[in-house]
Design a protein around this motif. Sequence first.
Motif, PDB file in Angstrom:
ATOM      1  N   GLY A  23       0.806  -1.215   0.000  1.00 39.30           N
ATOM      2  CA  GLY A  23       0.000   0.000   0.000  1.00 39.30           C
ATOM      3  C   GLY A  23       0.836   1.260   0.000  1.00 39.30           C
ATOM      4  O   GLY A  23       0.357   2.337   0.392  1.00 39.30           O
ATOM      5  N   LEU A  24       2.084   1.156  -0.485  1.00 33.96           N
ATOM      6  CA  LEU A  24       3.003   2.294  -0.482  1.00 33.96           C
ATOM      7  C   LEU A  24       3.524   2.539  -1.892  1.00 33.96           C
ATOM      8  O   LEU A  24       3.161   1.828  -2.831  1.00 33.96           O
ATOM      9  N   TYR A  70      -7.147   0.276  -3.661  1.00 35.52           N
ATOM     10  CA  TYR A  70      -5.699   0.326  -3.450  1.00 35.52           C
ATOM     11  C   TYR A  70      -5.175   1.687  -3.900  1.00 35.52           C
ATOM     12  O   TYR A  70      -4.754   1.849  -5.038  1.00 35.52           O
ATOM     13  N   ALA A 110      -2.524   3.286  -3.452  1.00 31.96           N
ATOM     14  CA  ALA A 110      -1.107   3.422  -3.805  1.00 31.96           C
ATOM     15  C   ALA A 110      -0.885   3.417  -5.311  1.00 31.96           C
ATOM     16  O   ALA A 110      -0.047   4.161  -5.828  1.00 31.96           O
ATOM     17  N   ARG A 150      -1.603   6.757  -6.843  1.00 30.39           N
ATOM     18  CA  ARG A 150      -0.611   7.761  -6.407  1.00 30.39           C
ATOM     19  C   ARG A 150       0.712   7.578  -7.144  1.00 30.39           C
ATOM     20  O   ARG A 150       1.412   8.561  -7.429  1.00 30.39           O
ATOM     21  N   GLU A 172       1.411  10.178   3.182  1.00 31.44           N
ATOM     22  CA  GLU A 172      -0.052  10.017   3.234  1.00 31.44           C
ATOM     23  C   GLU A 172      -0.456   8.553   3.100  1.00 31.44           C
ATOM     24  O   GLU A 172      -1.345   8.079   3.816  1.00 31.44           O
ATOM     25  N   LEU A 173       0.199   7.826   2.206  1.00 29.63           N
ATOM     26  CA  LEU A 173      -0.131   6.404   2.030  1.00 29.63           C
ATOM     27  C   LEU A 173       0.212   5.586   3.268  1.00 29.63           C
ATOM     28  O   LEU A 173      -0.511   4.654   3.624  1.00 29.63           O
ATOM     29  N   THR A 227      -2.616   5.338   5.672  1.00 28.66           N
ATOM     30  CA  THR A 227      -3.934   4.823   5.252  1.00 28.66           C
ATOM     31  C   THR A 227      -4.235   3.475   5.908  1.00 28.66           C
ATOM     32  O   THR A 227      -3.318   2.693   6.182  1.00 28.66           O
ATOM     33  N   SER A 257      -2.819   0.508   3.770  1.00 29.71           N
ATOM     34  CA  SER A 257      -1.403   0.178   3.940  1.00 29.71           C
ATOM     35  C   SER A 257      -1.157  -0.496   5.289  1.00 29.71           C
ATOM     36  O   SER A 257      -0.395  -1.465   5.381  1.00 29.71           O
TER      37      SER A 257
END
Length: 300
Positions: A144-145, A244, A246, A249, A275-276, A279, A282
């Motif tokens: 999630g990054l 998802y 990420a 982004r 920010e991620l 979440t 993540s």
Amino acid sequence: MTPTSAFHLQMRPDNIGVITINVPGEKINTLKAEFAAQMMATIAEARRNAQLVGLVLISGKPDSFIAGADISMIDRCRSVEEAAGLSRQGQEVMASLAALPVPLVAAIHGACLGGGLELALACDARICSLDDKTRLGLPEVQLGLLPGTGGTQRLPRLIGVSEALTLMLSGKTLRAEQARRLGLVDEAVPQAILLQSAIERVLKGKAGPATLPTRERLIQAPLARHALFAFAKRQTRQKTQGNYPAAERIIEVVRIGLEQGARSGFDAEARAFGELAMTPESAALRSLFFATTAMKKEPG
């Protein structure tokens, strides 16, 4: 008591410095926040040699170059600002490496993932072993990054935006020959001659900018690039159903870097990383990662 450094410099008679990465007490190398100061101290030590020709980065572990960042340091962050600060600290170290006046070559054997590959991307050249254990990739999306120490900006400039997006959005890893064909590494050689090949590459001097394949150069045109980003976004939304964040982004940060310049891209990368990291998506994926890792350590 000062902790033992994970970086050890050995100067050769030919004035090439070999920096061995060996995290004390760990089976594999992972990047930790405290290594920033250790690495810069090692580089400074090498640069005190007025005749320094260049540097080689190599692992002291049998099966890994650097298997990524220590995920627990991200878990300890309590705010967007704190996580973004981790990203910026890493970006500064990588920028210092990329700006060295002498060639810096990564000699890669084993896992070279996440922050490990971002470190290699900051080098002038990358040479990897043909061993089956050698794997290269940016799997951050699976946690999630996104790559947070310059990877979203350096990878597209090295292999082209289309290939870079594919690699980052899938999180897949590449074998040595796949990485060489893609231009991610300059050479893939038997492990027995890995260090010697890296030394020979240092002697060639600083490398110029990467030459992209024709297809990737055509995508640099504004209209083609706009179409590529629109397609990548549409395809990503179909796959993830918006669950998802990420992936989207990554697309956004790569686009900012290409359209507004690397400085804006690095700023966007650090902000998005922070920010991620906060979440729930993540956090859940990192918990799953820790649970899976713990299961692998269980006997039987």
